[in-house]
Design an enzyme around this catalytic site. Structure first.
Site, PDB file in Angstrom:
ATOM      1  N   ASP A  57     -21.175 129.122 -48.839  1.00  0.00           N
ATOM      2  CA  ASP A  57     -22.097 128.036 -49.212  1.00  0.00           C
ATOM      3  C   ASP A  57     -22.796 128.354 -50.532  1.00  0.00           C
ATOM      4  OD1 ASP A  57     -24.345 129.705 -48.578  1.00  0.00           O
ATOM      5  OD2 ASP A  57     -24.082 129.180 -46.474  1.00  0.00           O
ATOM      6  N   GLN A 107     -35.052 129.719 -39.315  1.00  0.00           N
ATOM      7  CA  GLN A 107     -36.004 128.617 -39.104  1.00  0.00           C
ATOM      8  C   GLN A 107     -37.296 128.991 -39.835  1.00  0.00           C
ATOM      9  OE1 GLN A 107     -35.110 125.772 -37.676  1.00  0.00           O
ATOM     10  NE2 GLN A 107     -37.092 124.814 -37.966  1.00  0.00           N
ATOM     11  N   LYS A 126     -20.681 123.814 -49.139  1.00  0.00           N
ATOM     12  CA  LYS A 126     -20.739 123.576 -47.684  1.00  0.00           C
ATOM     13  C   LYS A 126     -21.951 122.716 -47.344  1.00  0.00           C
ATOM     14  CE  LYS A 126     -22.784 126.369 -44.475  1.00  0.00           C
ATOM     15  NZ  LYS A 126     -23.089 127.615 -43.753  1.00  0.00           N
TER      16      LYS A 126
HETATM   17  C1  R5P Z   1     -26.320 129.882 -43.435  1.00  0.00           C
HETATM   18  O1  R5P Z   1     -27.063 129.506 -44.302  1.00  0.00           O
HETATM   19  C2  R5P Z   1     -26.021 131.322 -43.208  1.00  0.00           C
HETATM   20  O2  R5P Z   1     -25.993 132.031 -44.409  1.00  0.00           O
HETATM   21  C3  R5P Z   1     -24.709 131.515 -42.488  1.00  0.00           C
HETATM   22  O3  R5P Z   1     -23.661 131.010 -43.289  1.00  0.00           O
HETATM   23  C4  R5P Z   1     -24.686 130.791 -41.166  1.00  0.00           C
HETATM   24  O4  R5P Z   1     -25.877 131.041 -40.469  1.00  0.00           O
HETATM   25  C5  R5P Z   1     -23.512 131.218 -40.326  1.00  0.00           C
HETATM   26  O5  R5P Z   1     -23.545 130.536 -39.105  1.00  0.00           O
HETATM   27  P1  R5P Z   1     -22.197 130.121 -38.402  1.00  0.00           P
HETATM   28  O6  R5P Z   1     -21.351 131.375 -38.267  1.00  0.00           O
HETATM   29  O7  R5P Z   1     -22.632 129.594 -37.065  1.00  0.00           O
HETATM   30  O8  R5P Z   1     -21.546 129.077 -39.242  1.00  0.00           O
END
Ligand code: R5P
Length: 299
Positions: A169, A97, A192
């Site tokens: 992503d 954040q 993503k």
């Molecule tokens: C996102 O930008 C981060 O790099 C991670 O991919 C993300 O925080 C992973 O969160 P979750 O396991 O809840 O998908």
């Protein structure tokens, strides 16, 4: 390394603090913790810090706010006698954040950085922080080190079939590229997107790069795994594309809400994390990169 350095083992990072102290040849000072029935924490530094540089090691993985408060209490007490305080926060919570994504949201990282700044730390070292923007909220000497090469080293002894590094992503394209570079393998990033309100993750399966996974063992590489939604979705897409074995590697394996079981059910043969978040998947020690940075900080 001068002998005026001591390493304080915060309750969330005792093993890592021990590894850091050993690597630096520094004194290890224990921090005792008592949690009261109402959830309040009380810490006690079990050693003398008089005139020393105190390196406080405390990660802020879940329970996030409890670990953060414990860190502040340790800093506050150490400040009374130590000459300088360096906070080592291997996993720095709230870094995601780092700006106002939706109008009216608090920029949590700005506030957390402000609290740490005013607590009186002289320096900070963290590992694979989510963004440089998050780091920019600190006014003291704040440094980010990366575990990506250490994670890549873990894979060097594995026999993999035409391995491909995959970021779940586009934001992680640089990370996957760097990881792949250490292993001499190619990399791709998946398109993503996440619904900011519901948190739901989707991947555009029409992206042509997904076809590169066909017949290859894939290593999904990310900075962190929280709920596992990102890597689960990525693993499903890669399996549909006909990939071989699936490995999942990250620096911070928070693994909340049964994430490990979900990732395994999605077809991942192994999950690899580091000891920024101690767990059954902490297979890589980040002490070497933290110590390299500590040796460079102002004393
Ligand atoms: C996102 O930008 C981060 O790099 C991670 O991919 C993300 O925080 C992973 O969160 P979750 O396991 O809840 O998908």
């Amino acid at each position: 390394m001068k002998n005026d350095l001591c390493v304080l083992a915060g309750p969330a990072s005792k093993d890592l603090a021990g590894n850091i102290a050993k690597t630096l040849g520094a004194e290890l000072v224990d921090v005792e913790l008592r949690i009261f029935p109402d959830g309040e924490s009380k810490v006690r530094i079990a050693g003398e810090l008089d005139g020393k540089v105190a390196v406080v090691v405390q990660s802020t993985y879940p329970p996030v706010d409890t670990h953060l408060m414990q860190l502040l209490f340790i800093i506050g007490r150490a400040k009374k006698t130590a000459r300088r305080i360096v906070a080592v926060i291997p996993y720095l919570a709230y870094a995601r954040q780092d700006k106002e994504f939706l109008k009216g949201e608090a920029v949590s990282m700005e506030l957390v950085a402000g609290i740490l700044n005013s607590a009186g730390i002289d320096g900070l070292v963290t590992v694979d922080i989510h963004s440089q923007l998050a780091l920019s909220h600190f006014t003291i000497q704040a440094r980010n080190v990366t575990a990506i090469q250490l994670l890549a080293n873990y894979f060097k002894s594995k026999k993999l079939e035409q391995p491909l590094a995959v970021s779940p992503d586009i934001g992680g394209v640089g990370r996957a590229h760097a990881f792949a570079g250490f292993l001499g393998i190619p990399s791709i990033a998946l398109p993503k997107s996440r619904d900011r309100a519901s948190g739901e993750v989707t991947i555009d399966t029409s992206a042509p790069e997904i076809r590169q996974a066909r017949g290859r063992d894939v290593i999904l590489i990310d900075d962190m795994i929280s709920t596992g939604s990102s890597v689960v979705k990525a693993a499903q897409v890669l399996r549909s594309a006909g990939c071989g074995k699936i490995f999942v590697a990250c620096t911070h394996a928070l693994l909340v809400g049964g994430a490990l079981e979900k990732i395994t059910a999605a077809g991942a043969g192994e999950v690899i994390g580091t000891n920024t978040v101690p767990s059954s998947v902490s297979k890589v020690d980040v002490a070497p990169v933290i110590c390299d940075e500590l040796r460079k900080l102002d004393r």
